[in-house]
Design an enzyme around this catalytic site. Sequence first.
Site, PDB file in Angstrom:
ATOM      1  N   GLN A  18       0.857  -1.014  -0.018  1.00  0.00           N
ATOM      2  CA  GLN A  18       0.065   0.109   0.137  1.00  0.00           C
ATOM      3  C   GLN A  18       0.878   1.158   0.076  1.00  0.00           C
ATOM      4  O   GLN A  18       1.482   1.589   0.940  1.00  0.00           O
ATOM      5  CB  GLN A  18      -0.917  -0.171   1.105  1.00  0.00           C
ATOM      6  CG  GLN A  18      -1.730   1.216   1.513  1.00  0.00           C
ATOM      7  CD  GLN A  18      -2.228   1.317   2.759  1.00  0.00           C
ATOM      8  OE1 GLN A  18      -1.732   0.772   3.854  1.00  0.00           O
ATOM      9  NE2 GLN A  18      -3.762   1.620   2.641  1.00  0.00           N
ATOM     10  N   GLY A  19       0.959   2.002  -1.017  1.00  0.00           N
ATOM     11  CA  GLY A  19       1.706   3.275  -1.200  1.00  0.00           C
ATOM     12  C   GLY A  19       0.810   4.299  -0.984  1.00  0.00           C
ATOM     13  O   GLY A  19       0.287   4.982  -1.939  1.00  0.00           O
ATOM     14  N   SER A  34       0.912   6.774   2.230  1.00  0.00           N
ATOM     15  CA  SER A  34       1.350   7.618   2.991  1.00  0.00           C
ATOM     16  C   SER A  34       2.805   8.164   2.429  1.00  0.00           C
ATOM     17  O   SER A  34       3.376   7.562   1.597  1.00  0.00           O
ATOM     18  CB  SER A  34       1.985   7.077   4.415  1.00  0.00           C
ATOM     19  OG  SER A  34       0.747   6.439   5.170  1.00  0.00           O
ATOM     20  N   SER A  92       4.639  -0.890   4.040  1.00  0.00           N
ATOM     21  CA  SER A  92       4.682  -2.511   4.575  1.00  0.00           C
ATOM     22  C   SER A  92       4.916  -3.603   3.407  1.00  0.00           C
ATOM     23  O   SER A  92       4.236  -3.426   2.476  1.00  0.00           O
ATOM     24  CB  SER A  92       3.514  -3.037   5.478  1.00  0.00           C
ATOM     25  OG  SER A  92       3.275  -2.233   6.414  1.00  0.00           O
ATOM     26  N   GLU A 124      -9.847  -1.591   5.358  1.00  0.00           N
ATOM     27  CA  GLU A 124      -8.512  -1.944   6.281  1.00  0.00           C
ATOM     28  C   GLU A 124      -8.925  -1.474   7.637  1.00  0.00           C
ATOM     29  O   GLU A 124      -8.565  -2.414   8.483  1.00  0.00           O
ATOM     30  CB  GLU A 124      -7.724  -0.732   5.854  1.00  0.00           C
ATOM     31  CG  GLU A 124      -6.287  -0.686   6.607  1.00  0.00           C
ATOM     32  CD  GLU A 124      -5.175   0.196   6.106  1.00  0.00           C
ATOM     33  OE1 GLU A 124      -5.591   0.985   5.241  1.00  0.00           O
ATOM     34  OE2 GLU A 124      -3.879   0.066   6.422  1.00  0.00           O
TER      35      GLU A 124
HETATM   36  C1  LIG Z   1       3.596  -0.577  11.344  1.00  0.00           C
HETATM   37  C2  LIG Z   1       3.303   0.531  10.269  1.00  0.00           C
HETATM   38  C3  LIG Z   1       2.763   0.000   9.104  1.00  0.00           C
HETATM   39  C4  LIG Z   1       2.183   0.916   8.100  1.00  0.00           C
HETATM   40  N1  LIG Z   1       2.096   0.455   6.860  1.00  0.00           N
HETATM   41  C5  LIG Z   1       1.703   1.308   5.813  1.00  0.00           C
HETATM   42  C6  LIG Z   1       1.741   1.013   4.558  1.00  0.00           C
HETATM   43  O1  LIG Z   1       1.726  -0.218   4.114  1.00  0.00           O
HETATM   44  N2  LIG Z   1       1.216   1.955   3.535  1.00  0.00           N
HETATM   45  C7  LIG Z   1       0.976   3.095   3.825  1.00  0.00           C
HETATM   46  O2  LIG Z   1       0.701   4.124   3.120  1.00  0.00           O
HETATM   47  N3  LIG Z   1       1.006   3.531   5.167  1.00  0.00           N
HETATM   48  C8  LIG Z   1       1.557   2.893   6.151  1.00  0.00           C
HETATM   49  N4  LIG Z   1       1.636   3.244   7.575  1.00  0.00           N
HETATM   50  C9  LIG Z   1       1.587   4.695   7.706  1.00  0.00           C
HETATM   51  C10 LIG Z   1       0.442   5.203   8.667  1.00  0.00           C
HETATM   52  O3  LIG Z   1      -0.816   5.178   8.134  1.00  0.00           O
HETATM   53  C11 LIG Z   1       0.737   6.585   9.168  1.00  0.00           C
HETATM   54  O4  LIG Z   1       2.188   6.191  10.059  1.00  0.00           O
HETATM   55  C12 LIG Z   1       0.015   6.980  10.057  1.00  0.00           C
HETATM   56  O5  LIG Z   1      -1.551   7.491   9.214  1.00  0.00           O
HETATM   57  C13 LIG Z   1       0.191   8.461  10.620  1.00  0.00           C
HETATM   58  O6  LIG Z   1       0.861   9.197   9.950  1.00  0.00           O
HETATM   59  P1  LIG Z   1       2.255   9.978  10.257  1.00  0.00           P
HETATM   60  O7  LIG Z   1       3.003   8.655  10.788  1.00  0.00           O
HETATM   61  O8  LIG Z   1       2.792  10.580   9.048  1.00  0.00           O
HETATM   62  O9  LIG Z   1       2.056  10.522  11.709  1.00  0.00           O
HETATM   63  P2  LIG Z   1       1.625  12.202  11.811  1.00  0.00           P
HETATM   64  O10 LIG Z   1       0.335  12.383  10.814  1.00  0.00           O
HETATM   65  O11 LIG Z   1       2.751  12.993  11.592  1.00  0.00           O
HETATM   66  O12 LIG Z   1       1.098  12.168  13.244  1.00  0.00           O
HETATM   67  C14 LIG Z   1       2.040  12.262  14.355  1.00  0.00           C
HETATM   68  C15 LIG Z   1       1.066  12.468  15.574  1.00  0.00           C
HETATM   69  O13 LIG Z   1       0.330  13.555  15.381  1.00  0.00           O
HETATM   70  C16 LIG Z   1      -1.008  13.340  15.474  1.00  0.00           C
HETATM   71  N5  LIG Z   1      -1.746  14.112  14.708  1.00  0.00           N
HETATM   72  C17 LIG Z   1      -1.844  14.208  13.600  1.00  0.00           C
HETATM   73  N6  LIG Z   1      -2.753  14.967  12.784  1.00  0.00           N
HETATM   74  C18 LIG Z   1      -3.455  15.147  13.819  1.00  0.00           C
HETATM   75  C19 LIG Z   1      -4.839  15.908  14.245  1.00  0.00           C
HETATM   76  N7  LIG Z   1      -5.463  16.464  12.957  1.00  0.00           N
HETATM   77  N8  LIG Z   1      -5.321  15.855  15.046  1.00  0.00           N
HETATM   78  C20 LIG Z   1      -4.823  15.257  16.308  1.00  0.00           C
HETATM   79  N9  LIG Z   1      -3.569  14.576  16.100  1.00  0.00           N
HETATM   80  C21 LIG Z   1      -3.075  14.452  15.020  1.00  0.00           C
HETATM   81  C22 LIG Z   1      -1.007  11.877  15.352  1.00  0.00           C
HETATM   82  O14 LIG Z   1      -2.250  11.295  15.973  1.00  0.00           O
HETATM   83  C23 LIG Z   1       0.283  11.359  15.804  1.00  0.00           C
HETATM   84  O15 LIG Z   1       0.049  10.933  17.301  1.00  0.00           O
HETATM   85  C24 LIG Z   1       2.153   2.553   8.563  1.00  0.00           C
HETATM   86  C25 LIG Z   1       2.444   2.796   9.737  1.00  0.00           C
HETATM   87  C26 LIG Z   1       3.064   1.880  10.778  1.00  0.00           C
HETATM   88  C27 LIG Z   1       3.272   2.397  11.936  1.00  0.00           C
END
Ligand SMILES: Cc1cc2nc3c(=O)[nH]c(=O)nc-3n(C[C@H](O)[C@H](O)[C@H](O)COP(=O)(O)OP(=O)(O)OC[C@H]3O[C@@H](n4cnc5c(N)ncnc54)[C@H](O)[C@@H]3O)c2cc1C
Lengths: 377, 289
Positions: free
Chosen positions: A121-122, A124, A156, A239
């Site tokens: 899944q691409g 993020s 992932s 999902e």
């Molecule tokens: C193990 C794992 C597997 C993953 N696999 C995939 C994958 O296969 N494909 C893919 O596309 N993505 C994947 N992801 C990505 C995942 O979807 C993102 O990590 C997630 O959506 C959060 O984005 P971020 O990491 O950029 O955090 P950020 O968006 O930077 O958030 C950081 C913190 O700020 C908080 N925050 C951000 N915006 C708000 C808001 N509006 N209000 C309140 N709090 C906020 C968040 O809750 C978090 O606590 C994976 C993540 C993990 C950990």
Amino acid sequence: MDLTYTEEEEDFRLRLRAWLARTLPTLPPKPDPLDWPARRTYDLGWQRRLYDAGYGEVHWGSTPTQHLIYLEETEKAGAPYVGANFVGLLHAGPTIAAEGTAAQRERWLPPVVRGEEAWCQGFSEPDAGSDLASLRTKAVRDGDHYVVTGSKIWTSHAEVADWCELLVRTDPTAPKHRGITWLAMPMDTPGITVRPLRTLAGSAEFAEMFLDEVRIPVANRVGEENDGWRVTMVTLSYERGTAFVGEVVQCRRTLGQLADAARENGRWDDDALRRRLGRLSAEFGALWRLTQWNVSEAQRSGGVPGIGGSVFKLRYSHARQELYETAAEVLGPDSLDLDREWTADRLSSLSYTIAAGTSQIQQNIVAERILGLPKGR
Amino acid sequence: MDFQLSDDQRALRDGFRDLLAGRFGREALREAVDRGSLDRGLWKELGDAGLFGLCLPEADGGVGLGLPEAVLVFEEAGRALLPGPLVATHLAAGVVKGADTGESVVTAVDGEVVEWLAESDHVRGDASAAREIRSVDPLTPLHRVAHAQEMPDAAVLLTAALQLGSAGRTTEMAVQYAKTREQFGQPIGAFQAVKHLCAQMLVRTELARAAVYAAAVTGEGLEAAGAKLLADDAAVRNARDCLQVYGGMGFTWEADVHLHLKRAWVRAGRGPTAAQVEDRFAAALRGPL
Ligand SMILES: Cc1cc2nc3c(=O)[nH]c(=O)nc-3n(C[C@H](O)[C@H](O)[C@H](O)COP(=O)(O)OP(=O)(O)OC[C@H]3O[C@@H](n4cnc5c(N)ncnc54)[C@H](O)[C@@H]3O)c2cc1C
């Protein structure tokens, strides 16, 4: 309100159960969970066995209830986890089944159910995590192709995937939700660089992806150009809606094992700890009932899981973390041993409140889309 | 498997909601608080509407429905904060004369506190050593007893259904208030801190709902106890969160929030304690399924 299964469904359950009992002892030993290339071979091999036995299409070819029974029985029997097939079977596949053309379904679904192709899944990007719709990877139309440039992160199993469900920006001038398109990208296309990222559990489970003028056929587009956000909502509803069903059963198994372990090592006499296990048991029981409720609702409304998935995910992800915190208490000092059961689970459970949309984002969704509270800025 | 309300169940629930909104709306509730005694006329009307005889077989003059229907109706009663020993009277239908029709008020000694003892026509269990206490809930007079009998499974479940109704209602109240009350130039519901309180209220309610409905369908005692554990949690914590969303207004006698919280405390204090339920679940835990 009815919790009994039809005769047909019970029949399906019994046949599956019997097949699992015959088949599971004949499986090769499980690979090292951190070795994804080995896991790919193992997970796809398992999928092939399922396909040969007639269970290949259960993730989207059957009713939601049959799917539920399938997930329940395979987990109860301790069958291999979907693993490298997670995206293909649990959200890209169902999205293509729901939104793809006949030709697209014909091209992409059979190899997934036969265990020949794995997906990733691409979605993020480094600057588009929670704010997914702000993604910037751009796609420029060139004849029959989109030329895609940008980068993705946290993908992932990218290293072992054949296809990627990819979100790109096709109209940079439109409002952010309107200019997105959902594409299927073959992972062997020139211009793709995958750089593994190490997780806190020590494995290279996810990766960064750099896309440099990657040419993707226009025929690989699912849904209309610039209508990708709507398609994405379908993907995310699977999902968050059904992808965790089997894991609830797994958690209930773990609770039973923890009780046994605590009885053996004397921790059972600790009232607070024992009651925490009891409360978690009541809670996972209720989470299972909530799953049945959501599946029944999906069945009534024609298949796609509803927004109840966010409600479920919010409680489930925290309950699962509490489960492994409790496991650590049961194990005592053994919980610091990486080779002990549940230590790796405890580490990976840290991601549940982040992956597939963080708890904060799920709470926003529940508040705004279910409860109708005003949108914040 | 179709674990959703049937059309008949939906109609039953909506019918009771309408009945209670008309007969026991906000004004009637506040009047009841001021009066402090049970409205016998209303009790009879509830009997006529089938609240008490719902599960009594038709041959015995009841409605002939099951536990799932009773749970839906009790959820509505919980939403409306309907006062009285509803559960005990319902369970006395067919056993105590006039209970099903609402001509009798029945209470039961099935916890360390007994509801509405002085106003009941019939007491199930031994209340000889009961001592009146000044009840925290203005709409539930209480007596304290030394030795409680165990609460029957059906009573545990119906009490959980009342808690569920209250949890759903306080969620609605909080959301409604958050949409209209403005601070810093916008509705407070636009602030995330408030939104997240409300979202968690819904999560607790929906988890409790799944547990309560499922326990009604299976009729299993352990599942009923688990449902009450989660419904107690939802009712008490939601009322507290609702109070928080209401701010200073929430701390007034005028707002209904405290009535929900106090009733939720009373119900949570009856039947098996959380620790007892947790122990029962723990005892049932065994190796792989
Ligand atoms: C193990 C794992 C597997 C993953 N696999 C995939 C994958 O296969 N494909 C893919 O596309 N993505 C994947 N992801 C990505 C995942 O979807 C993102 O990590 C997630 O959506 C959060 O984005 P971020 O990491 O950029 O955090 P950020 O968006 O930077 O958030 C950081 C913190 O700020 C908080 N925050 C951000 N915006 C708000 C808001 N509006 N209000 C309140 N709090 C906020 C968040 O809750 C978090 O606590 C994976 C993540 C993990 C950990």
